[in-house]
Enzyme design. Structure first.
Site, PDB file in Angstrom:
ATOM      1  N   ASN A   1      44.025  44.298  31.812  1.00 55.03           N
ATOM      2  CA  ASN A   1      44.575  42.898  31.932  1.00 55.03           C
ATOM      3  C   ASN A   1      44.586  42.534  30.300  1.00 55.03           C
ATOM      4  O   ASN A   1      45.576  41.770  29.865  1.00 55.03           O
ATOM      5  CB  ASN A   1      43.931  41.912  32.658  1.00 55.03           C
ATOM      6  CG  ASN A   1      44.311  42.232  34.045  1.00 55.03           C
ATOM      7  OD1 ASN A   1      45.612  42.632  34.508  1.00 55.03           O
ATOM      8  ND2 ASN A   1      43.481  41.816  35.092  1.00 55.03           N
TER       9      ASN A   1
ATOM     10  N   ASP B   1      36.996  51.289  43.562  1.00 54.67           N
ATOM     11  CA  ASP B   1      36.812  50.234  42.369  1.00 54.67           C
ATOM     12  C   ASP B   1      37.472  50.871  41.320  1.00 54.67           C
ATOM     13  O   ASP B   1      37.258  51.982  40.731  1.00 54.67           O
ATOM     14  CB  ASP B   1      35.311  50.187  42.384  1.00 54.67           C
ATOM     15  CG  ASP B   1      35.257  49.012  41.346  1.00 54.67           C
ATOM     16  OD1 ASP B   1      35.949  48.183  40.679  1.00 54.67           O
ATOM     17  OD2 ASP B   1      33.878  48.670  41.214  1.00 54.67           O
TER      18      ASP B   1
ATOM     19  N   HIS C   1      48.152  40.160  32.300  1.00 51.39           N
ATOM     20  CA  HIS C   1      47.993  40.120  33.687  1.00 51.39           C
ATOM     21  C   HIS C   1      49.407  40.493  34.517  1.00 51.39           C
ATOM     22  O   HIS C   1      49.064  41.098  35.544  1.00 51.39           O
ATOM     23  CB  HIS C   1      47.575  38.773  33.885  1.00 51.39           C
ATOM     24  CG  HIS C   1      46.274  38.266  33.446  1.00 51.39           C
ATOM     25  ND1 HIS C   1      45.156  38.792  34.203  1.00 51.39           N
ATOM     26  CD2 HIS C   1      45.963  37.653  32.546  1.00 51.39           C
ATOM     27  CE1 HIS C   1      44.228  38.392  33.564  1.00 51.39           C
ATOM     28  NE2 HIS C   1      44.538  37.517  32.699  1.00 51.39           N
TER      29      HIS C   1
ATOM     30  N   ASP D   1      49.036  43.338  37.405  1.00 46.82           N
ATOM     31  CA  ASP D   1      49.534  42.782  38.774  1.00 46.82           C
ATOM     32  C   ASP D   1      50.302  43.978  39.132  1.00 46.82           C
ATOM     33  O   ASP D   1      50.180  44.463  40.408  1.00 46.82           O
ATOM     34  CB  ASP D   1      50.012  41.599  38.601  1.00 46.82           C
ATOM     35  CG  ASP D   1      49.211  40.456  38.523  1.00 46.82           C
ATOM     36  OD1 ASP D   1      47.899  40.499  38.757  1.00 46.82           O
ATOM     37  OD2 ASP D   1      49.947  39.420  38.636  1.00 46.82           O
TER      38      ASP D   1
ATOM     39  N   ASP E   1      39.650  44.312  41.358  1.00 43.84           N
ATOM     40  CA  ASP E   1      40.226  45.616  41.585  1.00 43.84           C
ATOM     41  C   ASP E   1      39.329  46.265  42.380  1.00 43.84           C
ATOM     42  O   ASP E   1      39.355  47.646  42.484  1.00 43.84           O
ATOM     43  CB  ASP E   1      39.830  46.174  40.125  1.00 43.84           C
ATOM     44  CG  ASP E   1      38.573  46.193  39.582  1.00 43.84           C
ATOM     45  OD1 ASP E   1      37.726  45.414  40.645  1.00 43.84           O
ATOM     46  OD2 ASP E   1      38.085  46.651  38.572  1.00 43.84           O
TER      47      ASP E   1
END
Length: 191
Positions: A125, A117, A130, A134, A160
């Site tokens: 982000n 995690d 974003h 990504d 995530d």
């Protein structure tokens, strides 16, 4: 009388006698000559055979193209159903199916999970956008796949959250995997 020629052409001759009554009276005998040839039929069969093979070739070619298109569509559909479209890792649905298969296989291998995690990923982000987020998720997935090697089943649950499933796990394997992941992540963060 029948005569055969090259190419299977056959001519048949018939001589038929006929009687005819004359108006003045009496009979007149005639011989009628008929000639029959299968040349036009053979030519028609040849043309139809050529046309049949042309249509068969077009049909097979068209079927192959349609089959390739269908396979491409099915491949993409199956890929979307099994893999996360961003990272290429297995998705949650395929993870659940895989785990169900492992549980139902009755082979009694110890199954191991390593959960990953990424802490505070939302900030990445928010700060970098974003698209950058990504790219980082894809890089993390590549790193997890590298650590998992062929033995691990790499899953992205969403956002995530990731996991590696080991079919035949030991405590040592799971600890080694977790340690290697942490070391690689720290090394990448530093560079």
């Amino acid at each position: 009388v029948t005569k055969m020629f090259d190419g299977g052409v056959k001519e048949t001759y018939h001589f038929v006698s006929s009687e005819e009554y004359k108006e003045q009276g009496g009979l007149a005998n005639h011989i009628i000559y008929m000639k029959y040839s299968n040349k036009s039929e053979r030519e028609l069969i040849r043309k139809n055979t050529i046309q049949f093979f042309i249509m068969l070739t077009v049909g097979i070619f068209t079927s192959c193209i349609l089959l390739l298109i269908l396979l491409k569509i099915l491949h993409n559909t199956i890929r979307l159903a099994m893999y996360d479209s961003l990272t290429g890792a297995y998705n949650r649905a395929s993870y659940l199916q895989y785990m169900d298969q492992l549980i139902n296989s009755r082979q009694h291998f110890p199954v191991g999970l390593v959960f990953v995690d990424l802490d505070n990923f939302k900030q990445v982000n928010d700060v970098y956008g974003h698209a950058q987020g990504d790219d980082i998720l894809c890089a993390v997935t590549d790193l997890i796949k590298k650590v998992a090697k062929k033995e691990g089943y790499v899953v992205r649950f969403g956002g995530d959250e990731f996991a590696i499933v080991y079919k035949k796990a030991t405590k040592e394997l799971l600890k080694m995997c977790a340690d290697e992941l942490l070391a690689e992540m720290r090394h990448r963060k530093a560079t």
